[in-house]
Design an enzyme around this catalytic site. Structure first.
Site, PDB file in Angstrom:
ATOM      1  N   LYS A  74      -2.247  -2.063   7.892  1.00 51.57           N
ATOM      2  CA  LYS A  74      -3.405  -1.487   8.584  1.00 51.57           C
ATOM      3  C   LYS A  74      -3.460  -1.994  10.016  1.00 51.57           C
ATOM      4  O   LYS A  74      -3.167  -3.161  10.274  1.00 51.57           O
ATOM      5  CB  LYS A  74      -4.698  -1.876   7.858  1.00 51.57           C
TER       6      LYS A  74
ATOM      7  N   ARG B 245       0.878  -1.178   0.000  1.00 54.67           N
ATOM      8  CA  ARG B 245       0.000   0.000   0.000  1.00 54.67           C
ATOM      9  C   ARG B 245       0.912   1.225   0.000  1.00 54.67           C
ATOM     10  O   ARG B 245       2.044   1.159   0.486  1.00 54.67           O
ATOM     11  CB  ARG B 245      -0.868   0.041   1.258  1.00 54.67           C
TER      12      ARG B 245
END
Length: 300
Positions: A174, A150
């Protein structure tokens, strides 16, 4: 009535935190879905507790919701409510769920464009390596694509996260979840080139000594800057696709799947909490599935 809802919501939040180990953000989203229903009941003067609410009241709410939000938002709220009522059954507060007849609308999940390997090569080849930023940008794009990161994982990457002798990088995803992702020798080479030729000569700002990719002022790159770099390269080569840093991650997963990698391995590398998220890639290009079947099934 409101207080009664709040009591059950509070218990549900504790369950999500302690038993499911969910992050505060995720819990807030789940709560938000239930509060939408509570607000609807208040608005319509419907006095009913979470234990007594039936299908009729929930259906009324869903119909009104459908007139205000798109299919994806409806889908999320319905999913949040299903989870809440399943919890009430699990705790023996209810025997049945009022969500039984409610179907999640089909959202036709929109997936970003995928780049072919030649398009990725074209974007990287368009980088001007005569500038210090060019070396950095090549190392960044190679890392994005070869590790499937990401954009926030890329900008937060630390030198202390590089385990090149073992062939891995440590990635913080995350919810601060960490995973180890394999990294290939060519990407290692580009990162080392950038570190030794460019980064070594920067005046590094305090607090950024361990940050791998830096801007010319010696600070961590912003996510917006990575977006801009990629958009500019797409314009330079006349690429007509809408691309972003996530396109590289998406292409990483798609190319692995097309070349026969299993979903579980892709899930681990992408850091998806649920295999369902990874399964989205199965809907992209099924042509390779026929090959897999003919190669591996005993009745082929």
């Amino acid at each position: 009535m409101n207080n009664e809802w709040q009591t059950y919501i509070k218990e549900y939040q504790n369950y999500l935190k302690l038993e499911r180990g969910l992050s505060d953000n995720t819990i807030a989203n789940y709560t938000f879905d239930i509060e939408k229903l509570v607000n609807f009941l208040i608005e319509k003067n419907i006095e009913v507790s979470p234990i007594k609410i039936g299908e009729d009241e929930v259906l009324q709410f869903i119909y009104e919701l459908a007139s205000k939000v798109n299919a994806r938002s409806q889908s999320r709220v319905i999913s949040g409510l299903k989870s809440f009522f399943s919890y009430l059954i699990f705790e023996d507060y209810r025997e049945t769920t009022p969500m039984e007849l409610i179907e999640v609308p089909k959202t036709g999940r929109k997936l970003p464009d995928t780049l072919s390997t030649s398009e990725i090569d074209g974007l990287i080849a368009a980088i001007d390596l005569s500038t210090p930023e060019g070396e950095r940008n090549r190392a960044m794009l190679e890392t994005l694509y070869s590790c499937g990161l990401r954009v926030s994982e890329l900008t937060n990457l630390k030198i202390s996260d590089l385990f090149f002798e073992e062939g891995f990088v440590k990635v913080t995803g995350k919810g601060d979840k960490q995973r180890f992702v394999p990294i290939g020798p060519s990407t290692e080479k580009f990162i080392n080139l950038y570190r030794n030729e460019i980064r070594n000569h920067l005046k590094i700002q305090k607090g950024h000594e361990d940050t791998l990719f830096l801007n010319r002022r010696g600070k961590q790159l912003t996510r917006a800057m990575v977006f801009t770099i990629i958009k500019d390269l797409a314009v330079k080569i006349g690429l007509k696709k809408t691309i972003s840093p996530h396109t590289f991650r998406h292409s990483f997963a798609t190319h692995l799947l097309e070349n026969g990698a299993d979903l579980r391995s892709i899930q681990l590398m992408l850091g998806h909490e649920s295999i369902t998220t990874t399964e989205v890639y199965m809907h992209l290009d099924r042509s390779h599935l026929r090959k897999v079947l003919s190669e591996f099934h005993p009745r082929r």
